[in-house]
Design a protein around this motif. Structure first.
Motif, PDB file in Angstrom:
ATOM      1  N   VAL A  43       0.913  -1.133   0.167  1.00  0.00           N
ATOM      2  CA  VAL A  43      -0.027  -0.079   0.058  1.00  0.00           C
ATOM      3  C   VAL A  43       0.843   1.269  -0.202  1.00  0.00           C
ATOM      4  O   VAL A  43       1.709   1.342   0.698  1.00  0.00           O
ATOM      5  CB  VAL A  43      -0.957  -0.072   1.319  1.00  0.00           C
ATOM      6  CG1 VAL A  43      -1.905   1.324   1.440  1.00  0.00           C
ATOM      7  CG2 VAL A  43      -1.877  -1.072   1.258  1.00  0.00           C
ATOM      8  N   SER A  44       0.695   2.014  -1.001  1.00  0.00           N
ATOM      9  CA  SER A  44       1.513   3.179  -1.293  1.00  0.00           C
ATOM     10  C   SER A  44       0.471   4.447  -0.554  1.00  0.00           C
ATOM     11  O   SER A  44      -0.682   4.486  -0.310  1.00  0.00           O
ATOM     12  CB  SER A  44       1.788   3.601  -2.522  1.00  0.00           C
ATOM     13  OG  SER A  44       0.660   3.801  -3.237  1.00  0.00           O
ATOM     14  N   GLU A  45       1.314   5.464  -0.273  1.00  0.00           N
ATOM     15  CA  GLU A  45       0.454   6.763  -0.033  1.00  0.00           C
ATOM     16  C   GLU A  45      -0.223   7.499  -1.016  1.00  0.00           C
ATOM     17  O   GLU A  45      -1.156   8.024  -0.849  1.00  0.00           O
ATOM     18  CB  GLU A  45       1.780   7.806   0.397  1.00  0.00           C
ATOM     19  CG  GLU A  45       2.398   7.779   1.681  1.00  0.00           C
ATOM     20  CD  GLU A  45       1.513   7.958   2.785  1.00  0.00           C
ATOM     21  OE1 GLU A  45       0.400   8.697   3.048  1.00  0.00           O
ATOM     22  OE2 GLU A  45       1.529   6.834   3.767  1.00  0.00           O
ATOM     23  N   ILE A  63     -15.045  -0.715  -2.065  1.00  0.00           N
ATOM     24  CA  ILE A  63     -14.386  -2.148  -2.194  1.00  0.00           C
ATOM     25  C   ILE A  63     -12.897  -1.781  -2.714  1.00  0.00           C
ATOM     26  O   ILE A  63     -13.051  -1.130  -4.236  1.00  0.00           O
ATOM     27  CB  ILE A  63     -15.572  -2.759  -2.939  1.00  0.00           C
ATOM     28  CG1 ILE A  63     -16.765  -3.314  -2.289  1.00  0.00           C
ATOM     29  CG2 ILE A  63     -14.590  -4.239  -3.309  1.00  0.00           C
ATOM     30  CD1 ILE A  63     -17.687  -4.023  -3.087  1.00  0.00           C
ATOM     31  N   THR A  64     -11.853  -2.351  -2.426  1.00  0.00           N
ATOM     32  CA  THR A  64     -10.823  -2.134  -2.934  1.00  0.00           C
ATOM     33  C   THR A  64     -10.531  -2.708  -4.313  1.00  0.00           C
ATOM     34  O   THR A  64     -11.287  -3.554  -4.745  1.00  0.00           O
ATOM     35  CB  THR A  64      -9.609  -2.569  -1.887  1.00  0.00           C
ATOM     36  OG1 THR A  64      -9.647  -4.166  -2.164  1.00  0.00           O
ATOM     37  CG2 THR A  64      -9.888  -2.091  -0.544  1.00  0.00           C
ATOM     38  N   GLY A  91       0.461  -1.956   6.047  1.00  0.00           N
ATOM     39  CA  GLY A  91       0.114  -1.047   5.081  1.00  0.00           C
ATOM     40  C   GLY A  91      -1.377  -1.160   4.928  1.00  0.00           C
ATOM     41  O   GLY A  91      -2.143  -0.135   4.715  1.00  0.00           O
ATOM     42  N   LEU A  92      -1.913  -2.414   4.777  1.00  0.00           N
ATOM     43  CA  LEU A  92      -3.413  -2.632   4.845  1.00  0.00           C
ATOM     44  C   LEU A  92      -4.260  -1.842   5.842  1.00  0.00           C
ATOM     45  O   LEU A  92      -5.160  -1.079   5.553  1.00  0.00           O
ATOM     46  CB  LEU A  92      -3.825  -3.786   4.657  1.00  0.00           C
ATOM     47  CG  LEU A  92      -3.203  -4.579   3.355  1.00  0.00           C
ATOM     48  CD1 LEU A  92      -3.316  -6.223   3.504  1.00  0.00           C
ATOM     49  CD2 LEU A  92      -4.046  -4.129   1.954  1.00  0.00           C
ATOM     50  N   ALA A  93      -3.678  -1.805   6.861  1.00  0.00           N
ATOM     51  CA  ALA A  93      -4.192  -1.365   8.238  1.00  0.00           C
ATOM     52  C   ALA A  93      -4.099   0.252   8.120  1.00  0.00           C
ATOM     53  O   ALA A  93      -4.952   1.060   8.507  1.00  0.00           O
ATOM     54  CB  ALA A  93      -3.686  -1.850   9.408  1.00  0.00           C
ATOM     55  N   ALA A  94      -3.173   0.798   7.568  1.00  0.00           N
ATOM     56  CA  ALA A  94      -2.988   2.302   7.447  1.00  0.00           C
ATOM     57  C   ALA A  94      -4.363   2.722   6.410  1.00  0.00           C
ATOM     58  O   ALA A  94      -4.733   3.669   6.633  1.00  0.00           O
ATOM     59  CB  ALA A  94      -1.707   2.656   6.902  1.00  0.00           C
ATOM     60  N   LEU A  95      -4.319   1.692   5.328  1.00  0.00           N
ATOM     61  CA  LEU A  95      -5.485   2.127   4.264  1.00  0.00           C
ATOM     62  C   LEU A  95      -6.810   2.094   5.159  1.00  0.00           C
ATOM     63  O   LEU A  95      -7.745   3.053   4.767  1.00  0.00           O
ATOM     64  CB  LEU A  95      -5.227   1.371   3.273  1.00  0.00           C
ATOM     65  CG  LEU A  95      -6.617   1.170   2.224  1.00  0.00           C
ATOM     66  CD1 LEU A  95      -6.587   2.609   1.616  1.00  0.00           C
ATOM     67  CD2 LEU A  95      -6.494   0.143   1.135  1.00  0.00           C
ATOM     68  N   SER A 168      -6.415  -6.750   9.657  1.00  0.00           N
ATOM     69  CA  SER A 168      -6.044  -5.364   9.013  1.00  0.00           C
ATOM     70  C   SER A 168      -7.088  -4.377   9.328  1.00  0.00           C
ATOM     71  O   SER A 168      -6.892  -3.072   8.752  1.00  0.00           O
ATOM     72  CB  SER A 168      -5.638  -5.369   7.529  1.00  0.00           C
ATOM     73  OG  SER A 168      -4.524  -6.221   7.485  1.00  0.00           O
ATOM     74  N   GLY A 169      -8.428  -4.616   9.599  1.00  0.00           N
ATOM     75  CA  GLY A 169      -9.314  -3.663   9.861  1.00  0.00           C
ATOM     76  C   GLY A 169     -10.299  -3.621   8.910  1.00  0.00           C
ATOM     77  O   GLY A 169     -11.086  -2.587   9.005  1.00  0.00           O
TER      78      GLY A 169
END
Length: 623
Positions: A43-45, A63-64, A91-95, A168-169
């Motif tokens: 996952v990127s910024e 939906i991703t 990264g998935l959790a940050a998303l 990851s939430g």
């Protein structure tokens, strides 16, 4: 659809639920492959900024994009997001946190390409895998058959992806069983020729998908929402028939909390990625809804049909309305709709540049009408108030000029927009002439008009810029576009003809050119009842547009009775409409100093609408 009161579309703004997941409205963002993840699927910024903007824009559920459960042989071409290892959970959790902070819910789509992959895209240059060997897809290479003893491992990939989603939430998982990917390949009689317990009858062909769903349900527990995206029909010879697709939906019902209903695959891309007309997939969702009791999500250019969709939701014909490309074009479409600001929505024009020009070529997904797409953070900074408010003059009210005027005014500048023609739009007016894109281009012109009014831009139509105009402004942008070149004496400029709606005299007409505008001109003349020949100097026509738009226009030309000839010399007699490549305008050329006076848009960059909107936006951001 015109402006409506903020109280309209009440059914679409009712809260909803998918299993235990509570949603603030009935709008869902469809999964769309963006290529915004890092090179190795992290996952990127950029990706977080993209999803954050859509969550802020008001949609209830995101939906991703297709998220890989098998990076080795099952990722889509390019660099999708991945969920095949615990190291990606951070990264998935940050998303998920970014989306939750904007009030939306987010589901991850678990995905395996199966045969719809190329050998060069696998980690070890291995063939892609499929239920049956050798049956390739529109863009794949011959797959090898999945061995029976490999199936438990594949099932576990989906299950472990679901476990990581919970950790990851994410609020839900969606299994991607649509559009010809692995789950759908087992279901389809076209791609599944197995003779073991996973092939043959519908029950056998459905076995793999149902085992995946059950494994996911076992690992996430009975209360965590599980959704399934399915192509309920593959409308080509040997593909999944509708009745079997509906029967499969009923098989899924006891295991899932919602069905996300589409149709087709990449061998039937005109069905899968509709360009014209809107709503050609929603009847599939309604058909599924008649068979099942779980919530059903409908898709298919539905921002153009919100009145009808509101009625359908109110009547219980479907439960959720999914927006895909519409969310690329305008992340605030839902919020604007809620306010009744329908004319202020950048409504997707469905020319499929996003898909065919960028996504299919391994590049970041872009949008011809939204310059901020994939650059949300940079665009937000670009719209900051200017340190010093200036008097800005923009000459030319096509896409580049209108974008520049909007950005400059948003930043606090006093903006004057001058256009020699009596209407806004530039070449958008030419594109709007034929019925094919009339609604879309008219909507875009209306968007520019109402945004310019909202921001207080002084618009002078039917006017030429004077030296006094240039002298009285601090910054000048020349958005005067292009002009015809090499046109023989007596020929008619295709852009002028389409813009003014003035067809040349005579029943027979020849359009000469290998451009997209040549195709539009031929189509419009045919709609005026003329006998039209499209004469291309090249081996094809529409060379400056994407493959899907070219194919759709070619189909419309054939249906309209237009004769298309390739490898032709310019006609020497008769009515000739000139539609060859254009050259940059030289209006006020001597005034350009690249400091106070700059050229922007297709005048400086060439190209078409994408180049115009990008140039206009970013040029104004620098003032």
């Amino acid at each position: 659809m015109g402006d409506a009161s903020p109280q309209s579309h009440a059914a679409l703004f009712q809260p909803g639920a998918i299993g235990r997941m509570k949603l603030r409205n009935r709008f869902v963002q469809s999964p769309i492959f963006t290529q915004y993840a890092g090179t190795f699927g992290d996952v990127s910024e950029r990706m977080i900024d993209y999803y954050r903007a859509r969550a802020r824009g008001g949609v209830g559920l995101i939906i991703t994009e297709n998220t890989s459960v098998d990076w080795m042989v099952g990722r889509t071409v390019g660099h999708p997001m991945r969920i095949d290892h615990d190291r990606f959970r951070s990264g998935l959790a940050a998303l998920t946190e970014a989306v939750h902070n904007e009030g939306a819910k987010i589901a991850v789509q678990l995905h395996h390409t199966g045969r719809q992959n190329s050998q060069g895209n696998t980690e070890r240059n291995e063939p892609p895998i499929a239920p049956t060997a050798g049956i390739t897809s529109a863009f794949g290479t011959p797959p090898r058959a999945i061995e029976l003893d490999e199936i438990p491992g594949l099932i576990d990939m989906y299950a472990q992806g679901a476990r990581r989603a919970v950790q990851s939430g994410f609020d839900a998982v969606e299994l991607h069983g649509a559009h010809g990917y692995l789950l759908g390949q087992f279901l389809s009689p076209k791609t599944n020729k197995r003779t073991d317990e996973y092939g043959g009858s519908l029950e056998n062909r459905a076995r793999f998908a149902l085992e995946v769903v059950r494994a996911v349900r076992d690992i996430v527990g009975p209360d965590f929402p599980v959704m399934y995206r399915l192509s309920v029909e593959e409308p080509y010879e040997g593909g999944l028939p509708l009745e079997e697709g509906l029967a499969f939906a009923q098989m899924l019902e006891q295991y899932v909390d919602a069905l996300d209903v589409s149709a087709g695959n990449y061998d039937t891309a005109d069905v899968l990625l509709p360009m014209y007309p809107p709503g050609n997939l929603v009847h599939y969702a309604k058909a599924v809804k008649e068979r099942v009791s779980v919530p059903v999500i409908g898709v298919g250019r539905l921002t153009w049909l919100l009145d009808e969709m509101d009625e359908a939701v109110a009547a219980g014909e479907l439960d959720y309305v999914s927006l895909g490309r519409a969310q690329l074009a305008d992340p605030e479409a839902v919020a604007k709709t809620r306010r009744g600001d329908h004319a202020h929505v950048r409504r997707c024009i469905a020319v499929n540049e996003c898909i065919s020009r960028w996504m299919f070529n391994g590049q970041r997904t872009q949008c011809v009408i939204n310059p901020a797409l994939s650059q949300e953070a940079r665009a937000k900074d670009a719209l900051r108030l200017a340190d010093v408010a200036k008097r800005v003059l923009i000459i030319g009210a096509g896409p580049a000029g209108c974008e520049a005027a909007i950005v400059a005014a948003e930043r606090g500048h006093a903006v004057t927009l001058i256009e020699r023609e009596p209407e806004l739009g530039g070449q958008l007016r030419a594109w709007s002439a034929a019925s094919f894109l009339n609604a879309e281009m008219t909507s875009m012109i209306t968007f520019y008009r109402v945004e310019l009014e909202r921001l207080g831009v002084s618009v002078r139509l039917g006017s030429e810029a004077t030296q006094e105009d240039l002298d009285s402004h601090d910054a000048v942008l020349l958005a005067t576009g292009t002009k015809a070149a090499g046109m023989p004496e007596g020929a008619v400029d295709a852009v002028d003809m389409l813009t003014t709606g003035s067809a040349p005299e005579g029943q027979d007409a020849t359009v000469h050119g290998d451009t997209e505008i040549a195709m539009f001109a031929a189509l419009w003349l045919a709609e005026q009842g003329r006998n039209v020949t499209l004469s291309s100097p090249s081996g094809d026509v529409g060379l400056d547009t994407n493959d899907m738009q070219r194919a759709r226009l070619a189909q419309l030309l054939s249906e309209a009775g237009v004769t298309t000839l390739t490898g032709q010399q310019a006609p020497e007699s008769g009515v000739v409409v000139w539609a060859q490549e254009r050259i940059a305008s030289d209006l006020l050329e001597g005034q350009i100093d690249d400091e106070k006076v700059r050229a922007i848009g297709t005048r400086i960059r060439g190209g078409r609408m994408y180049e115009a909107t990008q140039s206009g936006f970013w040029a104004a951001a620098e003032i």
